[in-house]
Design a protein around this motif. Sequence first.
Motif, PDB file in Angstrom:
ATOM      1  N   UNK A 109      -7.342   2.812   4.320  1.00 14.53           N
ATOM      2  CA  UNK A 109      -8.671   2.729   3.740  1.00 14.53           C
ATOM      3  C   UNK A 109      -9.664   2.894   4.870  1.00 14.53           C
ATOM      4  N   UNK A 135       0.832  -1.207   0.000  1.00 18.48           N
ATOM      5  CA  UNK A 135       0.000   0.000   0.000  1.00 18.48           C
ATOM      6  C   UNK A 135       0.864   1.254   0.000  1.00 18.48           C
ATOM      7  N   UNK A 153       0.841   4.058  -2.789  1.00 18.12           N
ATOM      8  CA  UNK A 153       0.517   5.451  -2.483  1.00 18.12           C
ATOM      9  C   UNK A 153       1.574   6.378  -3.076  1.00 18.12           C
ATOM     10  N   UNK A 210      -0.211  10.186  -1.403  1.00 18.40           N
ATOM     11  CA  UNK A 210      -1.611   9.806  -1.257  1.00 18.40           C
ATOM     12  C   UNK A 210      -1.796   9.082   0.069  1.00 18.40           C
ATOM     13  N   UNK A 211      -2.951   9.257   0.717  1.00 20.60           N
ATOM     14  CA  UNK A 211      -3.188   8.525   1.961  1.00 20.60           C
ATOM     15  C   UNK A 211      -3.285   7.030   1.684  1.00 20.60           C
ATOM     16  N   UNK A 212      -2.696   6.229   2.547  1.00 22.38           N
ATOM     17  CA  UNK A 212      -2.670   4.803   2.246  1.00 22.38           C
ATOM     18  C   UNK A 212      -3.714   4.026   3.016  1.00 22.38           C
ATOM     19  N   UNK A 255     -17.031  -2.536   0.632  1.00 21.32           N
ATOM     20  CA  UNK A 255     -16.435  -3.429  -0.363  1.00 21.32           C
ATOM     21  C   UNK A 255     -16.591  -4.899   0.035  1.00 21.32           C
ATOM     22  N   UNK A 271       0.418  10.942 -10.582  1.00 17.95           N
ATOM     23  CA  UNK A 271      -0.879  11.627 -10.630  1.00 17.95           C
ATOM     24  C   UNK A 271      -1.993  10.710 -11.127  1.00 17.95           C
ATOM     25  N   UNK A 272      -2.065   9.513 -10.577  1.00 22.47           N
ATOM     26  CA  UNK A 272      -3.156   8.596 -10.923  1.00 22.47           C
ATOM     27  C   UNK A 272      -4.384   9.022 -10.130  1.00 22.47           C
ATOM     28  N   UNK A 273      -5.488   9.303 -10.829  1.00 29.04           N
ATOM     29  CA  UNK A 273      -6.702   9.703 -10.105  1.00 29.04           C
ATOM     30  C   UNK A 273      -7.498   8.467  -9.745  1.00 29.04           C
ATOM     31  N   UNK A 274      -7.606   8.208  -8.433  1.00 29.23           N
ATOM     32  CA  UNK A 274      -8.388   7.061  -7.997  1.00 29.23           C
ATOM     33  C   UNK A 274      -9.109   7.417  -6.711  1.00 29.23           C
ATOM     34  N   UNK A 275     -10.300   6.838  -6.527  1.00 31.22           N
ATOM     35  CA  UNK A 275     -11.061   7.121  -5.316  1.00 31.22           C
ATOM     36  C   UNK A 275     -10.315   6.599  -4.101  1.00 31.22           C
ATOM     37  N   UNK A 276      -9.638   5.466  -4.286  1.00 30.45           N
ATOM     38  CA  UNK A 276      -8.993   4.838  -3.155  1.00 30.45           C
ATOM     39  C   UNK A 276      -7.996   3.813  -3.679  1.00 30.45           C
ATOM     40  N   UNK A 277      -7.003   3.490  -2.842  1.00 30.43           N
ATOM     41  CA  UNK A 277      -6.051   2.447  -3.258  1.00 30.43           C
ATOM     42  C   UNK A 277      -6.727   1.085  -3.277  1.00 30.43           C
ATOM     43  N   UNK A 308     -15.473   2.361   3.870  1.00 32.45           N
ATOM     44  CA  UNK A 308     -15.190   1.886   2.519  1.00 32.45           C
ATOM     45  C   UNK A 308     -14.945   0.379   2.528  1.00 32.45           C
ATOM     46  N   UNK A 312      -9.704   0.564  -4.516  1.00 30.54           N
ATOM     47  CA  UNK A 312     -10.637   0.450  -5.638  1.00 30.54           C
ATOM     48  C   UNK A 312     -10.126  -0.613  -6.606  1.00 30.54           C
ATOM     49  N   UNK A 356     -17.848   1.895  -3.408  1.00 28.27           N
ATOM     50  CA  UNK A 356     -17.385   3.196  -2.916  1.00 28.27           C
ATOM     51  C   UNK A 356     -16.838   4.083  -4.034  1.00 28.27           C
ATOM     52  N   UNK A 357     -16.428   3.490  -5.157  1.00 25.76           N
ATOM     53  CA  UNK A 357     -15.909   4.322  -6.237  1.00 25.76           C
ATOM     54  C   UNK A 357     -16.971   5.277  -6.759  1.00 25.76           C
ATOM     55  N   UNK A 405     -17.164   7.864  -3.271  1.00 25.85           N
ATOM     56  CA  UNK A 405     -15.958   8.527  -2.768  1.00 25.85           C
ATOM     57  C   UNK A 405     -15.522   9.548  -3.800  1.00 25.85           C
ATOM     58  N   UNK A 406     -14.952  10.630  -3.357  1.00 24.00           N
ATOM     59  CA  UNK A 406     -14.458  11.612  -4.326  1.00 24.00           C
ATOM     60  C   UNK A 406     -13.083  11.205  -4.815  1.00 24.00           C
ATOM     61  N   UNK A 407     -12.854  11.391  -6.116  1.00 16.06           N
ATOM     62  CA  UNK A 407     -11.535  11.086  -6.668  1.00 16.06           C
ATOM     63  C   UNK A 407     -10.486  11.979  -6.028  1.00 16.06           C
ATOM     64  N   UNK A 408      -9.342  11.394  -5.821  1.00 13.27           N
ATOM     65  CA  UNK A 408      -8.252  12.213  -5.309  1.00 13.27           C
ATOM     66  C   UNK A 408      -7.016  11.959  -6.144  1.00 13.27           C
ATOM     67  N   UNK A 409      -6.118  12.898  -6.113  1.00 14.25           N
ATOM     68  CA  UNK A 409      -4.894  12.753  -6.925  1.00 14.25           C
ATOM     69  C   UNK A 409      -4.003  11.710  -6.297  1.00 14.25           C
TER      70      UNK A 409
END
Lengths: 526, 375
Positions: free
Chosen positions: B20, A403, A407, B16-18, B28, A414-420, B24, A422, B367-368, B371-375
């Motif tokens: 979950x 993870x 991250x 990015x935050x790792x 899932x 710059x991969x746009x994803x709701x969550x890792x 969520x 997903x 959740x996709x 949840x809001x997309x994040x960079x």
Amino acid sequence: MSINEGSDSSLKTLRSAEAPRKPGAIGLEAAGMTMRFGSFTALDNVSIKVPAGSFHALLGENGAGKSTLVKCIMGFYHPTAGQIVIGGHEVAIDSPRDASALGLGMVYQHFTLVPSLTGAENLVISREHVPGVIDWSVERKALAAFMETMPFKLPLDVPVRSLAAGEKQKLEIVKQLYLGRNFLVLDEPTSVLTPGEASEVLGLVRGMTQRGEITVLMISHKFHEVTAFADEITVLRRGKLAGSGRVKDLTTRDMAGMMIGDVPLAALDSRLAVAPDAKPILSVKALSAPDRSGLKTIRIADLNVRSGEIVGIAGISGNGQKEFVEVLAGQRKKTAGDIRVKAAPYAATRGETRENNVRFIPEEPLQNACAPKMTVAENLAFRTFDVGQGGKPATWIDGRSIKKYAAHLVGAFKVKTASLASPISALSGGNVQRAVLARELTGEVDLLICSNPCFGLDFSAVAEIRARIMKARNAGAAVLLLSEDLDELLELSDRILVMSDGVLVYETPIATANVMTIGEHMAGHH
Amino acid sequence: MADTTPEALQGVVIVAPISTSWLELLARRSEAVVIPFGAFIVGMAIFSLFLLFLGKSPIDLVNLMVKGGFGNWFSIQNSLQRAAPLLLTALCVALPARLGLVVIGGEGAVVLGGVAAAAAAVPLLGAPYVVVIGAMAIAGMAAGGLWIGIVGALRHYRAVNETISSLLMAYIAIALMNHFVEGPLRDPASLNKPSTYPIGKDYMIGNIPGMDVHWGLVAGIVACIVSWVLIEKTAFGFAARIAGGNVRAAQIQGLAVGKLIVGFTALAGAFAGLAGMIEVGAVQGSANASLAAGYGYTGILVAFLARHNPLAIIPVAILLGGIDASGGLIQRRMDLPDATVLVLQGLLFIVILFSETLYGRFKLFNPDLWLRNRQ
């Protein structure tokens, strides 16, 4: 000259039975089009005006709302708000059937013809009312008379599958005209054609608009096509109207500005010179392998890719490029020949790819480089999950470091994803490709094999992916780039080779590369 | 290459935050529980319609099922006993399924495992208990592993459809068993039911202390846990999941897909073979036609209901064991035909297959979509 002026009486009967309406181009105007899906607004108060007999281009990145707008016009979607005016009258288009009754037709990016039937059969069965028993001698006569009125000459008596891509696309357009449509929406109509075929088809279509026979609304990504053939453009960005105007008043830069807004595009690094003594990284000799059908063989006599150069391979889809990449990637067995990476025999095992830093960027990454249902984090770990502390083989999966690593890559690329967590299939095409790039281009890369890496991606993703490939080259990677997009090859390659019928038939350094010569070799003239 | 390994990234700023969020994660995970459970309810409801047409009460059915399967200590033990082989035969479906293969011929591995175990035990009779049981287990697992391993090898190297080949191989296995128990391995004393020589009381697998359930239940549960750890926590399992998710992606990564497929199918067959060995060692005492009791086929239903998750197989196998155990009671009390439980199982299976199309359709579980997309 209009399609409805054919002298054959049976043709006239056919036409009037289909849809009685006036011949010639019709104008279309859509005002205040809004389309909401739940809380998501795909199209926000967009207006577009396409006068009769014009060639109008609809520009925008993926997801800008082009298809949504077109689907509203064609009756596939019911817009949340907005009016459509055709020939001065407001119309209600509740279904694709209504659209076709009004003379609106659409040509899709991919062919919709039945490959095993002939052109004539395809045309006849596409009619709304096909008689239970078809009198082919009457139909043939009617078709012959109809084709007389067409600017295209097409063989209608051979199965569609044996037609070239350009001919198929022409047949798609002819089909729309045969069905009596006089307003055509073309959805990226040249994406499967050679440069020669593309300009021929678009030139003929343009001629028809100039003669007032049809009106055309073309969705396109390619500026050179828009500037060469279109009269006016409308640009969408994130569901909103971003601009419109006449092509002759606008520069390519203006159009690009409307499409992407203020987002700066990734620029290519300047090309470092290839060292004269650069070592060959990949060398292929006397390779042969069966193609997909098993009937033909691909033969690569001699190919070397040196460190720090991009070797581009051009070719029309289906000439053995896919099979060649599959052999290099270990997905297809070779029947003979020698593949070496850094002078050692190479069979694409995990050990060999890792030791030699061989990386792949295939086309359609979701189908070729990802496990769609696994998470983004897991997909990013494909290269590293079995490497533990100090590079030793790992037995156990370390979920936390997977993870953490993901991250980092998601941020850096710059991969746009709701969550890792997903599934990677939830990402857009551009973001899937960014994720694959992140996985493949992190760390040292000695050999990079790319196959149509930008296929179907939006503008900014394309610019970024090309910039990254160039960066890898400048850092010393040997890059083999197979692409059906000549612009891409001309932009990136140091040398260009042409693959035709499974064989490399032509080679030129980039300095002397000529589009028409390359195009001729692609089409099999050598 | 060094900087592609995770530990080399220590000190790198995480962008990015790792983590979950629990919400969520719950969303899932719950999809794989709610949908099969819902399908089970729908299957029972359709079966109730059948009963209503026959003039029987669905409420009686549920009552009898609960009573017959889990109503008292005796029936619970009966259910657990029946669940034991299902745990292992379900693994024979679930493990290949994680690689994208649909293997339905576990029955063949069960019967061959049983025959091999009996054949291994007979010449060793008189040796210490552990030696005989060990030899039986090894022989049973080897026979089952070989059988389903062949299915995997045919799939990978010769592109033979594994569903068809495993089913046909099951018929061959049953024919082989009949040949052995009626011919070379037959105990002449077994007159009306041809069997191999009995392994004898002293070598039978006993019961778990304090229960009337044999050790096969423990073996099955351990096998499920081991399989789960293998798939979810080891590099080998991760590689298998990549190959199952997309074989082309696995090949591009240089993974040895052939070895993974043969390895996983062989392991799956070994578990089913072990089920056959336990059936001989704990229940029958010798190999005979009773080995082909349909455990291999019920295992398919268990694996699909459990979404091929080895841990979920444990409760599902016990549930199906309970339904099986209550079958006799239901038939007698409600005056229903013998095939009643089979009809119910078939209905459940069809509904489960239909429910496969529901995954990803509910916004709640996806959740996709919220949840809001994040960079």
